[in-house]
Motif scaffolding. Structure first.
Motif, PDB file in Angstrom:
ATOM      1  N   GLY A 195       0.802  -1.227   0.000  1.00  0.00           N
ATOM      2  CA  GLY A 195       0.000   0.000   0.000  1.00  0.00           C
ATOM      3  C   GLY A 195       0.827   1.265   0.000  1.00  0.00           C
ATOM      4  O   GLY A 195       0.286   2.366   0.112  1.00  0.00           O
ATOM      5  N   GLY A 196       2.135   1.112  -0.088  1.00  0.00           N
ATOM      6  CA  GLY A 196       2.996   2.296  -0.114  1.00  0.00           C
ATOM      7  C   GLY A 196       3.543   2.687   1.244  1.00  0.00           C
ATOM      8  O   GLY A 196       4.344   3.612   1.348  1.00  0.00           O
ATOM      9  N   GLN A 197       3.128   1.977   2.292  1.00  0.00           N
ATOM     10  CA  GLN A 197       3.686   2.288   3.607  1.00  0.00           C
ATOM     11  C   GLN A 197       5.161   1.880   3.653  1.00  0.00           C
ATOM     12  O   GLN A 197       5.565   0.929   2.998  1.00  0.00           O
ATOM     13  N   MET A 198       5.935   2.603   4.461  1.00  0.00           N
ATOM     14  CA  MET A 198       7.375   2.327   4.538  1.00  0.00           C
ATOM     15  C   MET A 198       7.830   2.308   5.997  1.00  0.00           C
ATOM     16  O   MET A 198       7.350   3.103   6.806  1.00  0.00           O
ATOM     17  N   ALA A 199       8.756   1.427   6.279  1.00  0.00           N
ATOM     18  CA  ALA A 199       9.354   1.373   7.620  1.00  0.00           C
ATOM     19  C   ALA A 199      10.844   1.117   7.480  1.00  0.00           C
ATOM     20  O   ALA A 199      11.280   0.394   6.570  1.00  0.00           O
ATOM     21  N   MET A 200      11.613   1.715   8.350  1.00  0.00           N
ATOM     22  CA  MET A 200      13.038   1.393   8.425  1.00  0.00           C
ATOM     23  C   MET A 200      13.184   0.263   9.431  1.00  0.00           C
ATOM     24  O   MET A 200      12.686   0.339  10.559  1.00  0.00           O
ATOM     25  N   LEU A 201      13.843  -0.788   9.016  1.00  0.00           N
ATOM     26  CA  LEU A 201      14.023  -1.939   9.896  1.00  0.00           C
ATOM     27  C   LEU A 201      15.265  -1.779  10.756  1.00  0.00           C
ATOM     28  O   LEU A 201      15.247  -2.024  11.965  1.00  0.00           O
ATOM     29  N   MET A 202      16.359  -1.435  10.130  1.00  0.00           N
ATOM     30  CA  MET A 202      17.596  -1.197  10.879  1.00  0.00           C
ATOM     31  C   MET A 202      18.456  -0.213  10.098  1.00  0.00           C
ATOM     32  O   MET A 202      18.558  -0.275   8.883  1.00  0.00           O
ATOM     33  N   SER A 203      19.027   0.730  10.832  1.00  0.00           N
ATOM     34  CA  SER A 203      19.853   1.744  10.199  1.00  0.00           C
ATOM     35  C   SER A 203      20.964   2.152  11.156  1.00  0.00           C
ATOM     36  O   SER A 203      20.700   2.593  12.272  1.00  0.00           O
ATOM     37  N   GLU A 204      22.186   1.957  10.713  1.00  0.00           N
ATOM     38  CA  GLU A 204      23.365   2.392  11.455  1.00  0.00           C
ATOM     39  C   GLU A 204      23.389   1.826  12.877  1.00  0.00           C
ATOM     40  O   GLU A 204      23.652   2.538  13.836  1.00  0.00           O
ATOM     41  N   VAL A 205      23.094   0.543  12.977  1.00  0.00           N
ATOM     42  CA  VAL A 205      23.136  -0.132  14.277  1.00  0.00           C
ATOM     43  C   VAL A 205      24.207  -1.220  14.242  1.00  0.00           C
ATOM     44  O   VAL A 205      24.711  -1.592  13.181  1.00  0.00           O
ATOM     45  N   GLY A 206      24.536  -1.702  15.416  1.00  0.00           N
ATOM     46  CA  GLY A 206      25.543  -2.754  15.495  1.00  0.00           C
ATOM     47  C   GLY A 206      26.920  -2.242  15.850  1.00  0.00           C
ATOM     48  O   GLY A 206      27.902  -2.973  15.719  1.00  0.00           O
ATOM     49  N   GLY A 207      26.978  -0.993  16.332  1.00  0.00           N
ATOM     50  CA  GLY A 207      28.252  -0.488  16.843  1.00  0.00           C
ATOM     51  C   GLY A 207      28.933   0.488  15.919  1.00  0.00           C
ATOM     52  O   GLY A 207      28.999   0.260  14.708  1.00  0.00           O
ATOM     53  N   ASN A 208      29.424   1.580  16.500  1.00  0.00           N
ATOM     54  CA  ASN A 208      30.221   2.544  15.740  1.00  0.00           C
ATOM     55  C   ASN A 208      31.683   2.142  15.690  1.00  0.00           C
ATOM     56  O   ASN A 208      32.522   2.846  15.141  1.00  0.00           O
ATOM     57  N   ILE A 209      31.981   1.028  16.315  1.00  0.00           N
ATOM     58  CA  ILE A 209      33.280   0.387  16.180  1.00  0.00           C
ATOM     59  C   ILE A 209      33.066  -0.846  15.312  1.00  0.00           C
ATOM     60  O   ILE A 209      31.981  -1.428  15.299  1.00  0.00           O
ATOM     61  N   LYS A 210      34.061  -1.226  14.593  1.00  0.00           N
ATOM     62  CA  LYS A 210      33.924  -2.338  13.654  1.00  0.00           C
ATOM     63  C   LYS A 210      33.706  -3.649  14.404  1.00  0.00           C
ATOM     64  O   LYS A 210      34.629  -4.189  15.029  1.00  0.00           O
ATOM     65  N   TYR A 211      32.473  -4.142  14.363  1.00  0.00           N
ATOM     66  CA  TYR A 211      32.131  -5.426  14.973  1.00  0.00           C
ATOM     67  C   TYR A 211      31.572  -6.341  13.888  1.00  0.00           C
ATOM     68  O   TYR A 211      30.360  -6.363  13.649  1.00  0.00           O
ATOM     69  N   PRO A 212      32.410  -7.089  13.208  1.00  0.00           N
ATOM     70  CA  PRO A 212      31.890  -7.983  12.156  1.00  0.00           C
ATOM     71  C   PRO A 212      30.948  -9.036  12.731  1.00  0.00           C
ATOM     72  O   PRO A 212      31.120  -9.484  13.875  1.00  0.00           O
TER      73      PRO A 212
END
Lengths: 215, 284
Positions: free
Chosen positions: B147-164
């Motif tokens: 129907g055109g609705q939008m959601a962000m599921l995940m954005s810029e999460v998981g650490g600002n330090i490199k955590y593979p």
């Protein structure tokens, strides 16, 4: 003959000035974070200075930080041809109670949104970097390096300009991120040399004018 | 009026095929419906009114093909509320280029939902199956509904330090106890949709719908919508270097609710049927 002499002297002065400028750029660089155009002090300043073969001194101060602000973390880049993992940061002096954990790894630290930096100073909540604090580090690297190796941009990130260095400052209204470009800092001797060269150039130009004006 | 409750439509053997009333209607039944009854009427006009107003408005359908010839007509309601799971098993490569934002290899990755017409979404959860990335906070993952609705599921999460991370199974659910970690490594589990910042300084490349980069981290935006149609997952990597994959695709779980016909509508339907029956002496 006089004209040839003047041209030769001018070339020598320019060469000397270039040499002073180059050496100054290599000797010391400053990152000022949050310096306003009105001339107020930057919120935070980081100065890298060559102090010996493969030795760089880093001094962190917060001349313009207000009483209710503190530095959360600080980010720098390193020459991608070298390995930041090999850098050793040794505290050599401090004012106040600020303490930081220093981590260095290629493209491994973000301020949040934005590109990736190579070096991060993270200040603990119990030992924040506040107004009046200062920290000094001696940075060494067995592979060889100088202050110029800290003049690199972070990685590309969509919608965000690349930065040489960044600081996250906690304010009562939230966290702000400030970028900074490196500025060469003339040493005292270099400044004197540059001033002398400039005056000599002005004098030479004046003499030439006088000579041309005389019958 | 006579109700035949809870008969599953579209499944063989559930109908009394000897019932002359039901036979012509069975073939008209649609998947995803259950028969809750049939209305005995005579006035075709009455059914036409029902069809154009009450029935169509609530997603009901009549089972008889022709009103003109219909003395009996089946009324079917949408299938009972439930949770329906849809998966796409594709391996999605999360690319990296020197010109971010970089779109994933399937952009979008789409699940086409069908068979739930007439129902409305009451809850959506989404599972990423086999998420790996060398710097997960590069990821921005948005979902667009039919129907055109939008959601962000995940954005810029998981650490600002490199955590593979490697081969994680992450379910995004508004009802989860915790949000995804912003300053810590991602782990497998169920989390609320999370974004580090309310907006991004760029929009997703085409063909993503405009504005998805700043969509709320809230799956309730889909509630009340028609679940049938294309559900599109848009994945971008916003920063170079680093890349990853979603090795086993993703799963969409849609919980639906059947629109409740108002009591007045039911009452009106019954009264109308009775009136028609009395006036015409029909089926006494």
């Amino acid at each position: 003959m006089g004209s040839k002499y003047s041209a030769g002297l001018l070339a020598m002065l320019l060469a000397l000035q270039w040499q002073f400028t180059s050496s100054t750029r290599a000797n010391s660089i400053t990152f000022d974070f949050g310096q306003s155009t009105s001339g107020t002090s930057p919120l935070m300043t980081a100065v890298f200075t060559d102090v010996g073969p493969n030795q760089v001194d880093l001094t962190l101060t917060a001349p313009g930080l207000s009483a209710n602000n503190s530095v959360n973390s600080l980010y720098f880049n390193f020459n991608p041809a070298l390995a930041p993992e090999n850098l050793v940061f040794t505290p050599t002096g401090s004012t106040g109670g600020a303490q930081a954990s220093v981590q260095a790894a290629t493209d491994s630290f973000k301020t949040g949104g934005g590109g990736k930096f190579d070096i991060m100073f993270a200040f603990g909540s119990s030992t924040p970097f506040v107004a009046g604090d200062s920290l000094d580090y001696l940075i060494t690297d067995p592979d060889g390096f100088s202050t110029a190796d800290f003049e690199y941009l972070d990685t590309l990130c969509a919608g965000v300009s690349q930065a040489y260095a960044a600081v996250k400052i906690e304010q009562s209204s939230g966290v702000i991120v400030l970028d900074s470009a490196p500025q060469a800092v003339p040493e005292t001797a270099s400044s004197a040399g540059l001033l002398a060269l400039g005056l000599a150039g002005v004098g030479l130009f004046g003499a030439k004018i006088r000579k041309l004006g005389s019958p | 009026m006579r109700f035949v409750l809870a008969r599953q439509c579209g499944l063989s053997g559930h109908y009394p095929t000897q019932d002359p009333v039901m036979i012509p209607c069975i073939n008209d039944c649609q998947a995803g419906k259950r028969v809750i009854g049939f209305v005995v009427v005579r006035l075709t006009e009455f059914m036409a009114i029902l069809q154009t107003s009450l029935l169509s408005r609530h997603g009901w359908t009549t089972g008889c093909a022709s009103f003109a010839a219909a003395a009996f007509c089946l009324v079917s309601l949408p299938l009972a509320a439930g949770t329906f799971s849809f998966s796409i098993p594709d391996n999605i490569q999360i690319n990296d280029t020197g010109n971010p934002p970089t779109t994933a290899s399937l952009y979008p990755s789409t699940i086409n939902v069908s068979g739930l017409d007439g129902q409305s979404v009451s809850q959506v959860t989404l599972t990423l199956n086999g998420l790996s990335h060398s710097f997960p906070s590069d990821l921005d993952i948005g979902l667009a509904g039919p129907g055109g609705q939008m959601a962000m599921l995940m954005s810029e999460v998981g650490g600002n330090i490199k955590y593979p991370v490697s081969n994680l199974t992450i379910t995004l659910d508004n009802n989860a106890a915790n949000s995804l970690p912003v300053d810590a490594p991602l782990t497998s589990g169920t989390f609320k949709p999370t974004r580090q910042f309310p907006t991004l300084p760029f929009d997703f490349p085409s063909p993503a719908p405009s504005g998805i980069a700043n969509a709320p981290a809230d799956l309730s935006v889909f509630n009340g919508s028609d679940p049938d149609g294309a559900w599109s997952l848009y994945i971008v990597d916003e920063s170079s270097p680093d890349s990853g994959s979603i090795s086993s695709g993703w799963t969409l779980d849609i919980t639906t609710a059947v629109p409740e016909p108002g009591s007045a509508a039911i009452f009106g339907l019954g009264v109308a049927a009775l009136v028609a029956r009395r006036r015409n002496g029909f089926l006494r």
